[in-house]
Structure formats: C-alpha cells, structure tokens
Design a protein around this motif. Sequence first.
Motif, PDB file in Angstrom:
ATOM      1  N   UNK A 253       0.846  -1.193   0.000  1.00 54.91           N
ATOM      2  CA  UNK A 253       0.000   0.000   0.000  1.00 54.91           C
ATOM      3  C   UNK A 253       0.882   1.244   0.000  1.00 54.91           C
ATOM      4  N   UNK A 254       0.622   2.166  -0.923  1.00 54.63           N
ATOM      5  CA  UNK A 254       1.248   3.485  -0.891  1.00 54.63           C
ATOM      6  C   UNK A 254       0.120   4.507  -0.725  1.00 54.63           C
ATOM      7  N   UNK A 255       0.426   5.781  -0.512  1.00 59.06           N
ATOM      8  CA  UNK A 255      -0.658   6.758  -0.347  1.00 59.06           C
ATOM      9  C   UNK A 255      -1.644   6.790  -1.513  1.00 59.06           C
ATOM     10  N   UNK A 256      -1.194   6.470  -2.734  1.00 56.37           N
ATOM     11  CA  UNK A 256      -2.067   6.582  -3.908  1.00 56.37           C
ATOM     12  C   UNK A 256      -2.233   5.295  -4.703  1.00 56.37           C
ATOM     13  N   UNK A 257      -1.481   4.260  -4.362  1.00 58.83           N
ATOM     14  CA  UNK A 257      -1.457   3.064  -5.202  1.00 58.83           C
ATOM     15  C   UNK A 257      -1.583   1.793  -4.376  1.00 58.83           C
ATOM     16  N   UNK A 258      -2.149   0.766  -5.009  1.00 59.33           N
ATOM     17  CA  UNK A 258      -2.101  -0.602  -4.505  1.00 59.33           C
ATOM     18  C   UNK A 258      -1.222  -1.416  -5.448  1.00 59.33           C
ATOM     19  N   UNK A 259      -0.357  -2.253  -4.878  1.00 58.07           N
ATOM     20  CA  UNK A 259       0.573  -3.046  -5.688  1.00 58.07           C
ATOM     21  C   UNK A 259       0.493  -4.506  -5.261  1.00 58.07           C
ATOM     22  N   UNK A 260       0.333  -5.372  -6.232  1.00 62.05           N
ATOM     23  CA  UNK A 260       0.383  -6.816  -6.016  1.00 62.05           C
ATOM     24  C   UNK A 260       1.663  -7.354  -6.634  1.00 62.05           C
ATOM     25  N   UNK A 261       2.356  -8.247  -5.933  1.00 67.82           N
ATOM     26  CA  UNK A 261       3.455  -8.980  -6.555  1.00 67.82           C
ATOM     27  C   UNK A 261       3.440 -10.417  -6.052  1.00 67.82           C
ATOM     28  N   UNK A 262       3.631 -11.353  -6.977  1.00 64.19           N
ATOM     29  CA  UNK A 262       3.764 -12.764  -6.643  1.00 64.19           C
ATOM     30  C   UNK A 262       5.247 -13.108  -6.637  1.00 64.19           C
ATOM     31  N   UNK A 263       5.725 -13.725  -5.560  1.00 61.80           N
ATOM     32  CA  UNK A 263       7.142 -14.063  -5.460  1.00 61.80           C
ATOM     33  C   UNK A 263       7.300 -15.535  -5.101  1.00 61.80           C
ATOM     34  N   UNK A 264       8.529 -16.018  -5.276  1.00 61.66           N
ATOM     35  CA  UNK A 264       8.827 -17.420  -5.016  1.00 61.66           C
ATOM     36  C   UNK A 264       8.723 -18.244  -6.285  1.00 61.66           C
ATOM     37  N   UNK A 265       9.523 -19.290  -6.374  1.00 60.00           N
ATOM     38  CA  UNK A 265       9.489 -20.217  -7.506  1.00 60.00           C
ATOM     39  C   UNK A 265       9.378 -21.626  -6.936  1.00 60.00           C
ATOM     40  N   UNK A 266       8.202 -22.214  -7.069  1.00 62.97           N
ATOM     41  CA  UNK A 266       7.937 -23.514  -6.468  1.00 62.97           C
ATOM     42  C   UNK A 266       7.545 -24.533  -7.528  1.00 62.97           C
ATOM     43  N   UNK A 267       8.018 -25.761  -7.359  1.00 60.88           N
ATOM     44  CA  UNK A 267       7.700 -26.817  -8.323  1.00 60.88           C
ATOM     45  C   UNK A 267       6.295 -27.377  -8.131  1.00 60.88           C
ATOM     46  N   UNK A 268       5.590 -26.924  -7.105  1.00 62.47           N
ATOM     47  CA  UNK A 268       4.211 -27.354  -6.899  1.00 62.47           C
ATOM     48  C   UNK A 268       3.419 -26.210  -6.282  1.00 62.47           C
ATOM     49  N   UNK A 269       2.110 -26.223  -6.516  1.00 64.94           N
ATOM     50  CA  UNK A 269       1.275 -25.150  -5.977  1.00 64.94           C
ATOM     51  C   UNK A 269       0.807 -25.481  -4.567  1.00 64.94           C
ATOM     52  N   UNK A 270       0.924 -24.507  -3.697  1.00 66.07           N
ATOM     53  CA  UNK A 270       0.324 -24.542  -2.373  1.00 66.07           C
ATOM     54  C   UNK A 270      -0.312 -23.180  -2.128  1.00 66.07           C
ATOM     55  N   UNK A 271      -1.270 -23.121  -1.218  1.00 66.16           N
ATOM     56  CA  UNK A 271      -1.916 -21.848  -0.903  1.00 66.16           C
ATOM     57  C   UNK A 271      -0.865 -20.778  -0.633  1.00 66.16           C
ATOM     58  N   UNK A 272      -1.032 -19.617  -1.243  1.00 66.00           N
ATOM     59  CA  UNK A 272      -0.017 -18.575  -1.151  1.00 66.00           C
ATOM     60  C   UNK A 272       0.064 -17.976   0.250  1.00 66.00           C
ATOM     61  N   UNK A 273       1.293 -17.821   0.734  1.00 67.04           N
ATOM     62  CA  UNK A 273       1.508 -17.004   1.918  1.00 67.04           C
ATOM     63  C   UNK A 273       1.186 -15.558   1.548  1.00 67.04           C
ATOM     64  N   UNK A 274       0.727 -14.766   2.509  1.00 66.46           N
ATOM     65  CA  UNK A 274       0.369 -13.371   2.250  1.00 66.46           C
ATOM     66  C   UNK A 274       1.216 -12.457   3.124  1.00 66.46           C
ATOM     67  N   UNK A 275       1.803 -11.456   2.484  1.00 66.76           N
ATOM     68  CA  UNK A 275       2.552 -10.434   3.216  1.00 66.76           C
ATOM     69  C   UNK A 275       1.997  -9.066   2.839  1.00 66.76           C
ATOM     70  N   UNK A 276       1.677  -8.259   3.838  1.00 71.60           N
ATOM     71  CA  UNK A 276       1.215  -6.891   3.606  1.00 71.60           C
ATOM     72  C   UNK A 276       2.277  -5.917   4.092  1.00 71.60           C
TER      73      UNK A 276
END
Length: 328
Positions: free
Chosen positions: A47-70
């Motif tokens: 969160x910035x004063x005027x913007x919302x930003x999403x980024x996906x990070x990590x490189x995994x060989x299988x999908x698991x529910x994403x951890x969330x960081x704010x």
Amino acid sequence: MKPTEFVKVNGQFWAEHLKGVSGHLPVSHRTELPGPMLFPRMMVLTETPDWNILELVGLSREYRTLEVRRQKAASVEEYFGVGDGDPVITLPGENLFKDATIATEAGKRALTERFPNAANLLGEEFVGRGDQLLQFAPGNYSTFDRALLVHGADDAFRAHWVFFALAIHRSEPADKYLDFLRTYSNARPHLDPIGTISLPVDPVVLKADAFESTYLAHGLQDLGVDEFLDKHEEILLSVFGATKLVRQPADADFVLERADGNNVLGRLELPVADVVNGKKRRRSFRTPVRANTDSRQLAIVPSQEIVASVPGVEIVDYDTILRLYLES
C-alpha cells in the motif's frame, strides 16, 4: 479501492486461478508444456498513499496456498526502483510488460557483463538513460508479467526478476479490478496461464530445496549460513560463473572465486540464522552497505523487500538468482 478490498480480491482470484491451473495443466497437458511448471509461493500486497501493488514471489515446483505479506511503501516509484530523477519509462494509461526487461543504460551494461545467462531472460527491451526506472500517472493499470527490472548508476546495481506484479491507482473500484484480472487471464494462451512459468529444464534441477513449496516461507528461515551455502553452492557457482565458494571470510558470508580473478564478496541479507553462544538467532533485514574492499560486492536480499541501489554493491534478490540459475 481500500487496501482491505485489495487483499480480499487478490486472495479470492489467485487462489481459484492457481488451484485450477495446477490441477489441470501439469496433469492433462504435461507433454504439451515446454517443461515443468513453476508457481509462486507468496503474495505481497503493498500500500502506498495513492497506489495498490500486487506482486507474486517465489518459484515452487508445486502449488500450495499462497503465503500473504502486507506492507507499505512511500511511493509506487520507490517500490519499483529509485524514486527520484528522470524515468526510463513514463507510464500513461494501461501498460503491459510481458517477458520484457526495463533497465537503465548503466544497469543493462552491468547485467550483460556480470550475468551472461541473463541474455535468455531479456525478451523485449526498454532501456534508457533515466535515474529511475518508472514514473506512474493516475489511471494506470501497469502489469509486469515475467519482467526483469535492472537499475544501475555509476557503480550501483540492482536486479529484480518479477514473476507477476500489478500496480493500480487506489481510486479504481474493486469490481473493475477483478474484471481486469479475469479479462487478462482469459486472454492468455491456455498453456501459458498468468502467475506461472513453464521452462525447458531437467526436472532433476527442480528437486533442489530452493524449489520446494514450503521453502520460501519456512525452510529458508530454519537455515544457518553454512546450511544455506551447502544447499545453494551449485546455484551460486553457476549464476556468478565461479569455480570455488569460500565460506565466511572476514566482513562477508562467502567469497565466490572466479577464474578471471574478479571474485565476488557476498553477504546474505536473508532471514537465515546466525549461531550466537550456541543458539540460533534469525537475521533481521538490513539495508546493504559497501564494505571497505576492492572486491566485487554482492548482497542477496529477500524478493519481497523494497531495496534501493547502493553505491559499490550488487543487489540481487533470491528469486532472481534462482531464475538466472534456471537459464544456466
């Protein structure tokens, strides 16, 4: 859109999308893909004063529910690069950078000299003389889909490979944002869904702990420096073109010795553990600083941290090192 709405929309969309992809393509269309499919491991919402930003990070060989960081940042420009000066690109309206590189001229030169394997990542190139990479304007929908961001000025260098990121002005309502995500996702080729990457690599390479689905959030934080180097020695030697790794010299965590003598003095600014009086203490992130040495200096930082360039230091995040390794 309020930050809480931004969290809710992204949580819903990405959980449904990635779960559906992981249960279908690697199973029913495995032989049609270029190679094994990799998934993100964490969703970073800034969160910035005027913007919302999403980024996906990590490189995994299988999908698991994403951890969330704010987290919060002073500005959207600070998040994506140095926040002052002339930009390489000014972003009007809606923008998409897919399989692309955005770099300052100095950054591109340094990238080419120091990481020859990066040539396979460049894609479409946007290179300019700017002091910062990007300048945003209200009304933007700016999407970075597998994009390499490289900032360099004088002897400072910062490289960050973006798996997927999207910046939108906070005036945009949640329903329109969700429509945008769905429209963009539906427009992609069936075998190349957003938030994934399929690479022609030997599956044996992906058996390394670094590509384990729980590694970014848990495994990395349980390692001491020696354990980290044990598990990443091959990766570091390959990415930096080195022949030998020397552990914990003075003023550093490791040295990568190269045949040309241009050795790399490395420091881990990751949440690894130091052993103090027989007890492990997890490192807190510290802004990289230049050591008093003539050696090439490297700081490996977490992919989710906001880190500006530092004179005399190569700053490369963990995901970018893994991505470069997969091109070696």
